[in-house]
Design a protein around this motif. Structure first.
Motif, PDB file in Angstrom:
ATOM      1  N   ASN A  51      16.049  22.410  84.138  1.00 38.63           N
ATOM      2  CA  ASN A  51      15.706  23.683  84.766  1.00 38.63           C
ATOM      3  C   ASN A  51      15.858  24.837  83.780  1.00 38.63           C
ATOM      4  OD1 ASN A  51      15.025  25.272  87.226  1.00 38.63           O
ATOM      5  ND2 ASN A  51      17.061  26.147  86.870  1.00 38.63           N
ATOM      6  N   GLU A  52      16.893  24.783  82.948  1.00 39.55           N
ATOM      7  CA  GLU A  52      17.088  25.821  81.932  1.00 39.55           C
ATOM      8  C   GLU A  52      16.000  25.753  80.869  1.00 39.55           C
ATOM      9  OE1 GLU A  52      19.163  28.468  81.383  1.00 39.55           O
ATOM     10  OE2 GLU A  52      19.721  28.168  83.476  1.00 39.55           O
ATOM     11  N   GLN A  53      15.586  24.548  80.531  1.00 39.69           N
ATOM     12  CA  GLN A  53      14.515  24.386  79.554  1.00 39.69           C
ATOM     13  C   GLN A  53      13.189  24.897  80.113  1.00 39.69           C
ATOM     14  OE1 GLN A  53      14.848  20.190  78.679  1.00 39.69           O
ATOM     15  NE2 GLN A  53      16.600  20.477  77.319  1.00 39.69           N
ATOM     16  N   GLU A  54      12.981  24.683  81.405  1.00 39.11           N
ATOM     17  CA  GLU A  54      11.781  25.208  82.065  1.00 39.11           C
ATOM     18  C   GLU A  54      11.777  26.734  82.028  1.00 39.11           C
ATOM     19  OE1 GLU A  54       8.155  25.007  84.344  1.00 39.11           O
ATOM     20  OE2 GLU A  54       9.266  23.480  83.225  1.00 39.11           O
ATOM     21  N   LYS A  55      12.920  27.325  82.319  1.00 40.84           N
ATOM     22  CA  LYS A  55      13.034  28.783  82.279  1.00 40.84           C
ATOM     23  C   LYS A  55      12.775  29.309  80.874  1.00 40.84           C
ATOM     24  CE  LYS A  55      16.694  30.513  84.335  1.00 40.84           C
ATOM     25  NZ  LYS A  55      18.096  30.647  84.818  1.00 40.84           N
ATOM     26  N   THR A  56      13.294  28.606  79.888  1.00 44.64           N
ATOM     27  CA  THR A  56      13.107  29.010  78.491  1.00 44.64           C
ATOM     28  C   THR A  56      11.629  29.034  78.123  1.00 44.64           C
ATOM     29  OG1 THR A  56      15.262  28.126  77.825  1.00 44.64           O
ATOM     30  CG2 THR A  56      13.611  28.391  76.094  1.00 44.64           C
ATOM     31  N   LEU A  57      10.907  27.990  78.484  1.00 46.40           N
ATOM     32  CA  LEU A  57       9.490  27.890  78.131  1.00 46.40           C
ATOM     33  C   LEU A  57       8.659  28.964  78.830  1.00 46.40           C
ATOM     34  CD1 LEU A  57       9.098  24.000  78.259  1.00 46.40           C
ATOM     35  CD2 LEU A  57       9.273  25.439  76.220  1.00 46.40           C
ATOM     36  N   ARG A  58       8.949  29.217  80.088  1.00 46.45           N
ATOM     37  CA  ARG A  58       8.195  30.239  80.827  1.00 46.45           C
ATOM     38  C   ARG A  58       8.464  31.634  80.252  1.00 46.45           C
ATOM     39  NH1 ARG A  58       7.424  28.649  87.090  1.00 46.45           N
ATOM     40  NH2 ARG A  58       7.116  26.406  86.836  1.00 46.45           N
ATOM     41  N   TYR A  59       9.709  31.891  79.944  1.00 44.83           N
ATOM     42  CA  TYR A  59      10.051  33.188  79.360  1.00 44.83           C
ATOM     43  C   TYR A  59       9.341  33.389  78.021  1.00 44.83           C
ATOM     44  CZ  TYR A  59      12.718  36.652  76.752  1.00 44.83           C
ATOM     45  OH  TYR A  59      13.070  37.729  75.972  1.00 44.83           O
ATOM     46  N   PHE A 153       6.131  23.394  83.683  1.00 42.07           N
ATOM     47  CA  PHE A 153       5.592  23.724  82.360  1.00 42.07           C
ATOM     48  C   PHE A 153       6.126  22.736  81.326  1.00 42.07           C
ATOM     49  CE2 PHE A 153       4.831  27.517  79.269  1.00 42.07           C
ATOM     50  CZ  PHE A 153       3.599  26.987  78.936  1.00 42.07           C
ATOM     51  N   PHE A 154       7.370  22.345  81.492  1.00 47.37           N
ATOM     52  CA  PHE A 154       7.992  21.401  80.559  1.00 47.37           C
ATOM     53  C   PHE A 154       7.221  20.079  80.531  1.00 47.37           C
ATOM     54  CE2 PHE A 154      10.822  17.974  79.406  1.00 47.37           C
ATOM     55  CZ  PHE A 154      11.539  18.476  78.329  1.00 47.37           C
ATOM     56  N   ASP A 155       6.962  19.506  81.701  1.00 44.38           N
ATOM     57  CA  ASP A 155       6.261  18.216  81.759  1.00 44.38           C
ATOM     58  C   ASP A 155       4.833  18.337  81.233  1.00 44.38           C
ATOM     59  OD1 ASP A 155       8.445  16.903  82.763  1.00 44.38           O
ATOM     60  OD2 ASP A 155       7.827  17.066  84.859  1.00 44.38           O
ATOM     61  N   LEU A 156       4.187  19.438  81.552  1.00 43.29           N
ATOM     62  CA  LEU A 156       2.820  19.647  81.078  1.00 43.29           C
ATOM     63  C   LEU A 156       2.783  19.653  79.550  1.00 43.29           C
ATOM     64  CD1 LEU A 156       0.317  22.249  82.486  1.00 43.29           C
ATOM     65  CD2 LEU A 156       0.627  22.012  80.035  1.00 43.29           C
ATOM     66  N   ILE A 157       3.718  20.379  78.949  1.00 39.49           N
ATOM     67  CA  ILE A 157       3.776  20.478  77.487  1.00 39.49           C
ATOM     68  C   ILE A 157       4.093  19.129  76.862  1.00 39.49           C
ATOM     69  CG2 ILE A 157       5.194  21.380  75.593  1.00 39.49           C
ATOM     70  CD1 ILE A 157       5.319  24.032  77.165  1.00 39.49           C
ATOM     71  N   VAL A 158       5.090  18.446  77.403  1.00 38.53           N
ATOM     72  CA  VAL A 158       5.494  17.145  76.851  1.00 38.53           C
ATOM     73  C   VAL A 158       4.350  16.143  76.935  1.00 38.53           C
ATOM     74  CG1 VAL A 158       6.990  15.148  77.235  1.00 38.53           C
ATOM     75  CG2 VAL A 158       7.962  17.445  77.208  1.00 38.53           C
ATOM     76  N   ASN A 159       3.647  16.112  78.050  1.00 44.90           N
ATOM     77  CA  ASN A 159       2.525  15.180  78.198  1.00 44.90           C
ATOM     78  C   ASN A 159       1.411  15.481  77.204  1.00 44.90           C
ATOM     79  OD1 ASN A 159       3.736  13.739  80.264  1.00 44.90           O
ATOM     80  ND2 ASN A 159       2.867  15.027  81.878  1.00 44.90           N
ATOM     81  N   GLN A 160       1.141  16.755  76.986  1.00 45.51           N
ATOM     82  CA  GLN A 160       0.122  17.138  76.002  1.00 45.51           C
ATOM     83  C   GLN A 160       0.513  16.665  74.606  1.00 45.51           C
ATOM     84  OE1 GLN A 160      -2.872  18.980  76.029  1.00 45.51           O
ATOM     85  NE2 GLN A 160      -2.947  18.879  78.255  1.00 45.51           N
ATOM     86  N   LEU A 161       1.769  16.856  74.252  1.00 46.12           N
ATOM     87  CA  LEU A 161       2.229  16.495  72.911  1.00 46.12           C
ATOM     88  C   LEU A 161       2.342  14.986  72.730  1.00 46.12           C
ATOM     89  CD1 LEU A 161       4.957  19.238  72.331  1.00 46.12           C
ATOM     90  CD2 LEU A 161       2.702  19.099  71.262  1.00 46.12           C
ATOM     91  N   LEU A 162       2.739  14.277  73.770  1.00 46.86           N
ATOM     92  CA  LEU A 162       2.859  12.827  73.670  1.00 46.86           C
ATOM     93  C   LEU A 162       1.498  12.162  73.535  1.00 46.86           C
ATOM     94  CD1 LEU A 162       5.652  11.960  76.272  1.00 46.86           C
ATOM     95  CD2 LEU A 162       5.766  11.654  73.797  1.00 46.86           C
ATOM     96  N   ASN A 163       0.530  12.669  74.267  1.00 52.00           N
ATOM     97  CA  ASN A 163      -0.802  12.064  74.260  1.00 52.00           C
ATOM     98  C   ASN A 163      -1.621  12.457  73.038  1.00 52.00           C
ATOM     99  OD1 ASN A 163      -0.335  10.790  76.716  1.00 52.00           O
ATOM    100  ND2 ASN A 163      -1.038  12.554  77.898  1.00 52.00           N
ATOM    101  N   GLU A 164      -1.393  13.655  72.548  1.00 53.04           N
ATOM    102  CA  GLU A 164      -2.175  14.129  71.406  1.00 53.04           C
ATOM    103  C   GLU A 164      -1.239  14.726  70.357  1.00 53.04           C
ATOM    104  OE1 GLU A 164      -5.295  13.549  71.059  1.00 53.04           O
ATOM    105  OE2 GLU A 164      -5.823  12.887  73.078  1.00 53.04           O
ATOM    106  N   VAL A 198       7.866  25.936  70.704  1.00 55.76           N
ATOM    107  CA  VAL A 198       8.099  24.824  71.627  1.00 55.76           C
ATOM    108  C   VAL A 198       8.474  23.556  70.862  1.00 55.76           C
ATOM    109  CG1 VAL A 198       6.954  23.232  73.216  1.00 55.76           C
ATOM    110  CG2 VAL A 198       6.669  25.696  73.504  1.00 55.76           C
ATOM    111  N   ILE A 199       7.718  23.248  69.821  1.00 51.01           N
ATOM    112  CA  ILE A 199       7.993  22.039  69.043  1.00 51.01           C
ATOM    113  C   ILE A 199       9.355  22.140  68.358  1.00 51.01           C
ATOM    114  CG2 ILE A 199       7.241  20.666  67.051  1.00 51.01           C
ATOM    115  CD1 ILE A 199       4.366  21.293  67.837  1.00 51.01           C
ATOM    116  N   PHE A 200       9.697  23.325  67.884  1.00 49.53           N
ATOM    117  CA  PHE A 200      11.018  23.534  67.285  1.00 49.53           C
ATOM    118  C   PHE A 200      12.123  23.267  68.304  1.00 49.53           C
ATOM    119  CE2 PHE A 200      14.591  26.514  66.954  1.00 49.53           C
ATOM    120  CZ  PHE A 200      15.176  26.065  65.780  1.00 49.53           C
TER     121      PHE A 200
END
Length: 316
Positions: A51-59, A153-164, A198-200
């Motif tokens: 949840n904190e990671q989600e908040k971080t990404l949205r911010y 947002f976290f899952d969306l980003i991770v899925n994008q990076l894992l697949n591509e 995000v990658i960092f």
């Protein structure tokens, strides 16, 4: 568009210089990353909780959207003030933030006309508060889309990076039918910056094996491009016809990306290393401090190339 050819560094010298930039960029970024991202008290970027990671990404998404064409000191202040004022509502239900209260915070930080945040004279008659509003609305609409589609947002980003790879995530965010309204230009530096951040975080802070730092992108603002031109990393330089010798950094980005890719350096750290030469007072547009610069021994010192200010015949 005018182009000038110059003597470049040898391949060995280029590699040595890029190693210095990467090393400096990484070391200084690890010391400054929280300052650059400007986190408010209600967000803990070090937390391993999702949840904190989600908040971080949205911010950070809102942070980079506001950042475009703005004065970076005020962007940090604006991001902090908005987040502290509206807390988690801003991150999960920004459409519930009253416009009157939002604009009040904007004017308190940016001034009545907004000129403390955005450079009024360079906006072609667009009011600073209008720029801020459409960027906030793009963020607001994107968060609403996440909620409606029941995604994090976290899952969306991770899925994008894992697949591509990183560039696929960049393209997704840049071309998203709602979010695209908030970016400036067809290849927005702010979006590239967000992807790198995000990658960092995923790699170095949250220790998620999702994407490698080698997959990060070159941002290449004017100051980064200036280092590549002045140092001799580039053999050809594109510059403005009406304001010589202000470089066209974005037009040279593909050349710069190829140089960094061939060297097998980490793009994000190289980009940071070049930018810090400006931020730390070495490779300034006018009156650069060449003698104390970390790349002094390798740099060709073609100092007529500048990022934003017209060259006035100054020397190192």
């Amino acid at each position: 568009m005018p182009k000038e050819t110059q003597n470049s560094l040898s391949e060995k010298e280029k590699n040595e210089l890029l190693i210095i930039l990467e090393k400096q960029g990484k070391a200084k970024w690890f010391k400054r990353w929280k300052e650059h991202m400007a986190f408010p008290n209600n967000i803990n970027p070090l937390s391993k909780e999702k949840n904190e990671q989600e908040k971080t990404l949205r911010y950070l998404l809102l942070r980079v959207l506001i950042n475009q064409q703005a004065k970076f000191e005020k962007v940090r202040e604006m991001s902090l003030k908005i987040s502290e004022e509206f807390t988690d509502v801003l991150l999960f239900e920004p459409y519930k933030v009253p416009e009157s209260e939002l604009f009040k915070v904007f004017k308190n930080v940016a001034g009545e006309k907004g000129s403390l945040l955005y450079r009024v004279g360079k906006l072609g008659g667009i009011k600073p508060i209008s720029l801020f509003t459409y960027r906030f609305k793009a963020y607001e609409g994107f968060i609403k889309w996440l909620n409606e589609t029941k995604q994090t947002f976290f899952d969306l980003i991770v899925n994008q990076l894992l697949n591509e790879k990183a560039f696929t995530l960049f393209e997704f965010l840049n071309m998203h039918p709602i979010l695209e309204a908030g970016w400036v230009g067809n290849d927005p530096k702010a979006c590239r910056m967000f992807v790198n951040w995000v990658i960092f975080l995923l790699n170095e802070i949250w220790k998620k094996e999702v994407s490698k730092m080698e997959d990060t992108l070159m941002i290449v603002d004017g100051h980064v491009g200036k280092v590549f031109c002045r140092s001799g990393l580039l053999e050809e330089v594109l510059y403005e016809k009406n304001r010589p010798y202000i470089i066209q950094a974005s037009k040279m980005r593909p050349w710069i990306e190829k140089i960094v890719s061939n060297s097998r350096r980490v793009p994000f750290y190289v980009d940071n290393g070049a930018f810090y030469l400006f931020e730390d007072g070495f490779c300034t547009d006018l009156n650069p401090n060449c003698q104390s610069c970390p790349i002094n021994k390798l740099c060709k010192k073609y100092i007529k190339w500048t990022a934003y200010q017209k060259w006035e015949g100054t020397k190192c």
